[in-house]
Design a protein around this motif. Structure first.
Motif, short mmCIF file in Angstrom:
data_model
loop_
_atom_site.label_atom_id
_atom_site.label_comp_id
_atom_site.label_asym_id
_atom_site.label_seq_id
_atom_site.Cartn_x
_atom_site.Cartn_y
_atom_site.Cartn_z
N LEU A 40 -51.01 74.59 24.69
CA LEU A 40 -49.66 74.45 25.20
C LEU A 40 -49.09 73.16 24.63
CD1 LEU A 40 -48.50 75.12 28.85
CD2 LEU A 40 -47.49 73.31 27.48
N ASN A 41 -48.26 73.32 23.61
CA ASN A 41 -47.62 72.17 22.96
C ASN A 41 -46.12 72.26 23.22
OD1 ASN A 41 -46.22 71.37 19.95
ND2 ASN A 41 -47.43 69.83 21.02
N ALA A 42 -45.61 71.28 23.97
CA ALA A 42 -44.19 71.24 24.28
C ALA A 42 -43.47 70.49 23.18
CB ALA A 42 -43.95 70.59 25.63
N GLU A 43 -42.62 71.19 22.43
CA GLU A 43 -41.84 70.52 21.40
C GLU A 43 -40.79 69.60 22.01
OE1 GLU A 43 -40.33 73.84 19.24
OE2 GLU A 43 -42.13 74.03 18.00
N ARG A 44 -40.36 69.94 23.21
CA ARG A 44 -39.38 69.11 23.91
C ARG A 44 -39.58 69.25 25.41
NH1 ARG A 44 -34.24 69.93 26.19
NH2 ARG A 44 -32.93 68.06 26.21
N VAL A 45 -39.55 68.12 26.11
CA VAL A 45 -39.63 68.09 27.57
C VAL A 45 -38.46 67.26 28.08
CG1 VAL A 45 -41.02 67.44 29.57
CG2 VAL A 45 -42.15 68.22 27.49
N ARG A 46 -37.87 67.71 29.14
CA ARG A 46 -36.78 66.96 29.77
C ARG A 46 -37.06 66.88 31.27
NH1 ARG A 46 -31.54 68.83 31.71
NH2 ARG A 46 -30.08 67.06 31.91
N LEU A 47 -37.17 65.63 31.77
CA LEU A 47 -37.40 65.38 33.19
C LEU A 47 -36.17 64.72 33.78
CD1 LEU A 47 -41.02 63.91 33.01
CD2 LEU A 47 -40.38 66.26 33.50
N VAL A 48 -35.57 65.36 34.75
CA VAL A 48 -34.36 64.84 35.38
C VAL A 48 -34.71 64.29 36.75
CG1 VAL A 48 -32.02 65.38 36.16
CG2 VAL A 48 -32.93 66.48 34.11
N ARG A 49 -34.44 63.02 36.96
CA ARG A 49 -34.71 62.30 38.20
C ARG A 49 -36.14 62.51 38.72
NH1 ARG A 49 -29.49 63.63 38.30
NH2 ARG A 49 -29.90 65.72 39.10
N PRO A 50 -37.15 62.23 37.88
CA PRO A 50 -38.53 62.29 38.38
C PRO A 50 -38.82 61.08 39.27
CG PRO A 50 -38.52 61.49 36.14
CD PRO A 50 -37.09 61.86 36.46
N ARG A 51 -39.65 61.28 40.27
CA ARG A 51 -40.06 60.21 41.17
C ARG A 51 -41.58 60.24 41.32
NH1 ARG A 51 -37.50 61.09 46.72
NH2 ARG A 51 -38.57 59.13 47.16
N LEU A 52 -42.20 59.10 41.05
CA LEU A 52 -43.65 58.96 41.22
C LEU A 52 -43.88 58.08 42.44
CD1 LEU A 52 -46.56 59.34 40.27
CD2 LEU A 52 -46.25 57.35 38.78
N ARG A 105 -47.28 61.45 45.35
CA ARG A 105 -46.59 62.66 44.87
C ARG A 105 -45.83 62.39 43.58
NH1 ARG A 105 -42.57 64.78 49.07
NH2 ARG A 105 -42.46 62.58 49.70
N LEU A 106 -45.60 63.45 42.84
CA LEU A 106 -44.71 63.45 41.69
C LEU A 106 -43.65 64.50 41.96
CD1 LEU A 106 -43.92 62.63 38.82
CD2 LEU A 106 -45.46 64.39 37.96
N ILE A 107 -42.39 64.07 41.97
CA ILE A 107 -41.26 64.95 42.29
C ILE A 107 -40.27 64.90 41.14
CG2 ILE A 107 -39.44 65.46 43.98
CD1 ILE A 107 -41.04 63.70 45.97
N ALA A 108 -39.68 66.03 40.79
CA ALA A 108 -38.65 66.07 39.76
C ALA A 108 -37.57 67.06 40.16
CB ALA A 108 -39.24 66.46 38.41
N ASP A 109 -36.31 66.63 40.04
CA ASP A 109 -35.21 67.54 40.35
C ASP A 109 -35.19 68.71 39.37
OD1 ASP A 109 -34.55 65.85 42.36
OD2 ASP A 109 -32.59 65.26 41.58
N GLU A 110 -35.51 68.43 38.10
CA GLU A 110 -35.46 69.48 37.08
C GLU A 110 -36.45 69.17 35.97
OE1 GLU A 110 -32.05 71.04 34.01
OE2 GLU A 110 -31.48 70.80 36.13
N VAL A 111 -37.13 70.21 35.50
CA VAL A 111 -38.07 70.09 34.38
C VAL A 111 -37.75 71.19 33.38
CG1 VAL A 111 -40.48 70.13 33.65
CG2 VAL A 111 -39.88 69.16 35.87
N GLU A 112 -37.56 70.79 32.12
CA GLU A 112 -37.32 71.75 31.04
C GLU A 112 -38.43 71.63 30.01
OE1 GLU A 112 -33.54 71.73 29.14
OE2 GLU A 112 -32.42 71.48 31.01
N LEU A 113 -38.93 72.78 29.55
CA LEU A 113 -39.98 72.82 28.53
C LEU A 113 -39.57 73.78 27.42
CD1 LEU A 113 -43.17 73.21 30.77
CD2 LEU A 113 -42.38 71.12 29.70
N THR A 114 -39.65 73.31 26.18
CA THR A 114 -39.51 74.18 25.01
C THR A 114 -40.84 74.16 24.29
OG1 THR A 114 -37.16 73.67 24.80
CG2 THR A 114 -38.25 74.63 22.89
N LEU A 115 -41.49 75.33 24.19
CA LEU A 115 -42.87 75.41 23.74
C LEU A 115 -42.97 75.88 22.29
CD1 LEU A 115 -44.38 77.10 26.92
CD2 LEU A 115 -44.17 74.66 26.41
N SER A 116 -44.09 75.53 21.66
CA SER A 116 -44.39 75.96 20.30
C SER A 116 -45.09 77.32 20.34
CB SER A 116 -45.29 74.93 19.61
OG SER A 116 -45.84 75.45 18.43
N ILE A 117 -44.51 78.30 19.61
CA ILE A 117 -45.12 79.64 19.58
C ILE A 117 -46.49 79.58 18.91
CG2 ILE A 117 -44.91 81.96 18.63
CD1 ILE A 117 -41.95 81.81 18.99
#
Length: 369
Positions: free
Chosen positions: A96-108, A76-88
């Motif tokens: 789908l090009n993410a200009e910025r991604v933020r993964l908080v406490r991901p667990r693989l 499994r892949l688990i993440a407490d929080e995922v943020e995506l800022t995308l390119s218009i």
């Protein structure tokens, strides 16, 4: 004509107002099942979203998901929080090009069977459209990798750093910190792009904080039910400034195999300054499942203890042999069970020559016997 332009302007204002204000009045959490479905399609594994979902359209499309999980069981892949800022611009092209991604406490979470088979969320680019997805900067905060195997559990914790991907098939790059049973250290990973057969070229470098030793791997990882690794490894401790400090050493060789067993070939072991280094060559095998074990067969045409040992001119053969033991001191407490065969054509000690010297050594439970 003026009425037409006025109507178009009013429509544009209303559209912008809807884009700016509309999302504030929409309960985006009601769409979590759809978000989970799309995430599962991209990752190639069933996904769920347990927490709230936030969406913003301007000035850049933005998505924040809490409680994301992909895969099942021990893969499994688990993440407490995922943020995506995308390119218009990319969205308008269908990418789908993410200009910025933020993964908080991901667990693989990974699971390795006794036969070397690995259970994991689907591999890079497994989902549909993986080639049209990329991210320029991904920030990983307090990540964790847990590998469950018959011999026990291996955990890499406190993973933090930055990553980027040209697509979900690669190339990938990561640079950051992590902690293991050996202590905290730095990691640098770069890969090529996975081909149709699932072959992924990679380079990995690691070093423990405050330690001079370095580890480097350059090879090809084949992504399959039983992943396979073929490449070269180098584990080394460089010489200190002006020759001060502990003796330098280097272990290099080829590695090939899977999560059950790795074959080691063309091994080259050196200890000491190059002009008078103790040198051994050979091959071996590292068994990972069901219980870790290292078997080595090493040989040398000649070991000259009068040159390699830290002894003086008047020391006898006993002191020379003791110096050989000191030279092998990094292996005084073996980290896993080992069996080592040393085949030495000749050994020079205090001017005397011993020929046809063979040593059979075994280590169990962290001690030689």
């Amino acid at each position: 004509m003026n009425n037409t332009l006025t109507a178009l302007g009013l429509a544009l204002v209303l559209a912008l107002a809807a884009a700016l204000v509309g999302p504030l009045f929409v309960d985006w959490s009601a769409y979590r099942d759809e978000v989970a479905r799309q995430a599962g399609a991209l990752l190639g594994a069933p996904a769920t979203v347990a927490g709230p979902v936030d969406v913003r359209l301007l000035p850049s499309p933005y998505l924040r998901v809490r409680g994301l999980s992909a895969g099942d069981g021990e893969g499994r892949l688990i993440a407490d929080e995922v943020e995506l800022t995308l390119s218009i611009g990319a969205l308008l092209r269908g990418d789908l090009n993410a200009e910025r991604v933020r993964l908080v406490r991901p667990r693989l979470l990974l699971s390795v069977g006794a036969d070397g088979a690995v259970r994991a969320p689907r591999g890079p680019g497994a989902g549909a459209g993986g080639e049209r997805i990329s991210f320029a900067r991904a920030e990983i905060e307090d990540g964790r990798v847990e590998i469950s195997a018959p011999a026990g559990r291996v955990t890499i914790s406190a993973v933090s750093g930055f990553a980027e991907a040209g697509s979900l098939k690669g190339p990938f790059r990561f640079e950051g910190h992590a902690a293991s049973a050996l202590g905290p250290g730095t990691l640098r990973l770069s890969t090529g792009r996975a081909d149709a057969a699932g072959n992924l070229r990679l380079k990995l470098s690691a070093a423990l904080d405050g330690r001079p030793e370095t580890f480097d791997l350059d090879g090809v990882l084949t992504l399959a039910k039983r992943p396979r690794l073929d490449g070269q490894i180098v584990l080394a401790r460089p010489a200190g400034r002006d020759g001060a400090g502990p003796q330098p050493w280097r272990v290099g060789g080829k590695i090939a195999g899977d999560a059950e067993r790795l074959q080691l070939s063309a091994l080259d072991l050196r200890r000491g300054p190059e002009e008078k280094a103790l040198k051994l060559a050979g091959d071996g095998a590292l068994t990972l499942a069901p219980k870790p074990r290292l078997d080595l067969a090493l040989a040398a045409r000649q070991i000259d203890l009068d040159r390699t040992g830290n002894t003086t001119e008047g020391d006898g053969a006993a002191a020379r042999i003791a110096a050989l033991g000191e030279a092998l001191s990094p292996f005084a407490r073996p980290p896993l069970d080992m069996a080592v065969t040393l085949d030495l054509a000749s050994v020079v000690a205090s001017g005397d020559v011993a020929r046809g010297v063979t040593l059979d050594l075994a280590a169990e439970g962290g001690h030689w016997r």
